[in-house]
Design a protein around this motif. Structure first.
Motif, PDB file in Angstrom:
ATOM      1  N   THR A  29      34.278   4.675  27.131  1.00 19.76           N
ATOM      2  CA  THR A  29      35.256   4.033  28.014  1.00 19.76           C
ATOM      3  C   THR A  29      35.123   4.649  29.394  1.00 19.76           C
ATOM      4  O   THR A  29      35.086   5.880  29.524  1.00 19.76           O
ATOM      5  CB  THR A  29      36.691   4.226  27.505  1.00 19.76           C
ATOM      6  OG1 THR A  29      36.815   3.689  26.191  1.00 19.76           O
ATOM      7  CG2 THR A  29      37.695   3.540  28.424  1.00 19.76           C
ATOM      8  N   LYS A  83      33.132  -4.777  28.021  1.00 19.24           N
ATOM      9  CA  LYS A  83      34.476  -5.334  28.137  1.00 19.24           C
ATOM     10  C   LYS A  83      35.112  -4.786  29.411  1.00 19.24           C
ATOM     11  O   LYS A  83      34.834  -3.653  29.820  1.00 19.24           O
ATOM     12  CB  LYS A  83      35.324  -4.978  26.917  1.00 19.24           C
ATOM     13  CG  LYS A  83      34.873  -5.691  25.641  1.00 19.24           C
ATOM     14  CD  LYS A  83      35.867  -5.532  24.503  1.00 19.24           C
ATOM     15  CE  LYS A  83      35.427  -6.360  23.288  1.00 19.24           C
ATOM     16  NZ  LYS A  83      36.423  -6.303  22.180  1.00 19.24           N
ATOM     17  N   ALA A 114      43.625   1.034  23.155  1.00 16.68           N
ATOM     18  CA  ALA A 114      42.813  -0.001  22.508  1.00 16.68           C
ATOM     19  C   ALA A 114      41.384   0.026  23.035  1.00 16.68           C
ATOM     20  O   ALA A 114      40.421  -0.169  22.276  1.00 16.68           O
ATOM     21  CB  ALA A 114      43.436  -1.372  22.730  1.00 16.68           C
ATOM     22  N   SER A 115      41.215   0.277  24.328  1.00 12.29           N
ATOM     23  CA  SER A 115      39.880   0.341  24.926  1.00 12.29           C
ATOM     24  C   SER A 115      39.094   1.523  24.389  1.00 12.29           C
ATOM     25  O   SER A 115      37.902   1.410  24.066  1.00 12.29           O
ATOM     26  CB  SER A 115      39.994   0.448  26.453  1.00 12.29           C
ATOM     27  OG  SER A 115      40.625  -0.688  27.005  1.00 12.29           O
ATOM     28  N   ASP A 139      38.007   0.688  20.870  1.00  9.83           N
ATOM     29  CA  ASP A 139      37.221  -0.517  20.679  1.00  9.83           C
ATOM     30  C   ASP A 139      35.755  -0.140  20.431  1.00  9.83           C
ATOM     31  O   ASP A 139      35.235   0.788  21.055  1.00  9.83           O
ATOM     32  CB  ASP A 139      37.328  -1.410  21.917  1.00  9.83           C
ATOM     33  CG  ASP A 139      36.782  -2.800  21.664  1.00  9.83           C
ATOM     34  OD1 ASP A 139      37.552  -3.671  21.245  1.00  9.83           O
ATOM     35  OD2 ASP A 139      35.565  -3.010  21.878  1.00  9.83           O
ATOM     36  N   GLU A 160      48.750   0.373  20.365  1.00 11.70           N
ATOM     37  CA  GLU A 160      47.689  -0.358  21.046  1.00 11.70           C
ATOM     38  C   GLU A 160      48.149  -1.774  21.361  1.00 11.70           C
ATOM     39  O   GLU A 160      48.951  -2.356  20.623  1.00 11.70           O
ATOM     40  CB  GLU A 160      46.432  -0.431  20.175  1.00 11.70           C
ATOM     41  CG  GLU A 160      45.826   0.915  19.843  1.00 11.70           C
ATOM     42  CD  GLU A 160      44.615   0.792  18.923  1.00 11.70           C
ATOM     43  OE1 GLU A 160      43.930  -0.262  18.981  1.00 11.70           O
ATOM     44  OE2 GLU A 160      44.373   1.724  18.146  1.00 11.70           O
ATOM     45  N   LEU A 166      43.047  -6.309  23.077  1.00 10.70           N
ATOM     46  CA  LEU A 166      42.074  -6.684  24.105  1.00 10.70           C
ATOM     47  C   LEU A 166      41.672  -8.144  23.895  1.00 10.70           C
ATOM     48  O   LEU A 166      41.670  -8.640  22.771  1.00 10.70           O
ATOM     49  CB  LEU A 166      40.841  -5.786  24.030  1.00 10.70           C
ATOM     50  CG  LEU A 166      41.070  -4.283  24.172  1.00 10.70           C
ATOM     51  CD1 LEU A 166      39.728  -3.560  24.242  1.00 10.70           C
ATOM     52  CD2 LEU A 166      41.928  -3.943  25.374  1.00 10.70           C
ATOM     53  N   THR A 218      42.672  -8.685  29.998  1.00  5.90           N
ATOM     54  CA  THR A 218      41.251  -8.466  29.723  1.00  5.90           C
ATOM     55  C   THR A 218      40.453  -9.517  30.489  1.00  5.90           C
ATOM     56  O   THR A 218      40.619 -10.717  30.256  1.00  5.90           O
ATOM     57  CB  THR A 218      40.943  -8.581  28.221  1.00  5.90           C
ATOM     58  OG1 THR A 218      41.759  -7.648  27.504  1.00  5.90           O
ATOM     59  CG2 THR A 218      39.487  -8.265  27.949  1.00  5.90           C
TER      60      THR A 218
END
Length: 396
Positions: A184, A214, A230-231, A234, A260, A263, A310
């Motif tokens: 990330t 993403k 969440a990122s 992921d 979370e 996304l 997102t």
């Protein structure tokens, strides 16, 4: 020269000093504006923020979470700090690194983490964005959860090759034998009021062209914590752009515990029936004010406001469903007009909603120039520009 000043700066209460002049926290971070037509504007007066625990019930996403740990009043930089701490506690393979992050970073998003988790897990890097990205790719490929910080989103371009040719393609290139999905990259982005051409840019559209990445942009403290966690978790590399003007602009009641937010899922923050308005990040508040002005000055109209959140992959279904209902679409973002991500949204909506549209899709964007300092107010897609665009679409 300005880059040198930023990387060898003094810090006054956690705030960068520009050319030797300390600026007050309120001058740098306040996003409140003068009343417009008798209406208070800016993030401080937003009705979209969760200011009390009772307002959590207004969010269908938070309702579905088991939030038993209570809430803490926090602004966006504190919410980011909390998310990083949560990730470091939950995952012993996670590391946080970047320029100056060990002492807290320019915007204080990592303050206290090095002391709490040690310099082997939260550490400074040399001033080399390409190196930061490459190091993160390598760590993620070896199984670590790599959380990198680019000091400003404008500085991410030296790392462009690493991100779009390595991080984005690593899984595909190796036939899924290897990947760097646990990477990330955080980066403060967008205008802050005095950043000019090297500290105000919104580069999200550049990276949406690279399959495998993403791209996420939060609008508030609650959103920032949930989307960042969440990122980080992921299984794909994620670029997490944080609108720096929002770091200290307002507070929300942020859940203390781990949670979370999804996304790839947009949020309808205000339902409406006559026009769909789409934005993300700090732009959401300019759009909120424009909608308030439009519904006051054009009685009877109802605007639907969607926070995309997102950018890639973006929520086509939610936007298309809304436009089929309203028949009109306006997209706004700070990035330049030409090839901004609003163009992708406009093209997709035209493809899916051609027979439903009652007016051409309208974009309100930054200008096709370097980001100016003295003329920043003319560059920004503010409340007034958006209001005028709403009038044009409604009267088409």
């Amino acid at each position: 020269m300005l880059r040198v000043l930023f990387n060898h700066r003094s810090i006054v209460q956690g705030t960068p000093v520009f050319r030797g002049q300390a600026r007050s926290m309120s001058a740098i971070y306040s996003n409140a504006a003068a009343p417009l037509n008798g209406m208070p504007t800016g993030v401080a007066h937003s009705q979209l923020l969760i200011r009390s625990e009772d307002e959590v019930n207004k969010s269908s996403e938070l309702q579905n979470l088991s939030l038993t740990g209570g809430f803490r009043k926090a602004n966006l930089y504190q919410a980011v700090n909390d998310a990083l701490r949560t990730a470091l506690v939950a995952d012993e393979t996670s590391v946080v690194f970047g320029e100056d992050v060990a002492f807290g970073g320019v915007f204080r998003c990592t303050v206290g983490l090095a002391k709490e988790f040690g310099r082997e897990r939260v550490f400074n890097t040399p001033i080399t964005e390409q190196g930061i990205a490459g190091f993160g790719i390598g760590m993620a490929a070896m199984g670590h959860t790599a959380i990198a910080e680019m000091q400003f989103a404008d500085y991410i371009f030296p790392a462009f090759d690493q991100l779009v040719n390595e991080a984005a393609k690593f899984r595909y290139r190796t036939g899924d034998m290897y990947n760097c999905g646990k990477l990330t990259v955080r980066a403060p982005c967008s205008a802050v009021g005095h950043g000019a051409l090297y500290h105000s840019q919104s580069p999200e559209a550049f990276f949406t062209h690279a399959a495998g990445l993403k791209v996420v942009v939060p609008r508030s403290p609650v959103q920032a914590k949930g989307l960042l966690l969440a990122s980080i978790r992921d299984p794909n590399p994620v670029l997490f752009f944080e609108p720096k003007i929002l770091y200290r602009a307002a507070v929300e009641q942020v859940p203390v515990e781990d949670y979370e937010l999804p996304l790839g899922k947009a949020e309808i923050v205000k339902p409406g029936k006559d026009i769909t308005i789409v934005g993300w990040g700090a732009q959401i508040y300019a759009l909120e004010n424009a909608i308030q002005l439009a519904e006051k000055e054009l009685p009877g109209i109802s605007c639907e406001l969607i926070d995309l959140r997102t950018i890639m992959p973006w929520d086509v279904d939610t936007v298309v469903k809304s436009v089929k209902k309203t028949g009109r679409l306006l997209v706004a973002h700070e990035a330049p007009h030409t090839s901004g991500f609003g163009a992708e949204i406009a093209a997709t909506v035209q493809q899916h909603c051609f027979l439903n549209l009652q007016a051409p899709v309208r974009r309100v964007c930054g200008l096709d120039t370097p980001f100016p300092l003295a003329f920043e107010r003319f560059y920004m897609p503010d409340c007034v520009r958006t209001f005028e665009a709403i009038k044009e679409v409604m009267s088409y």
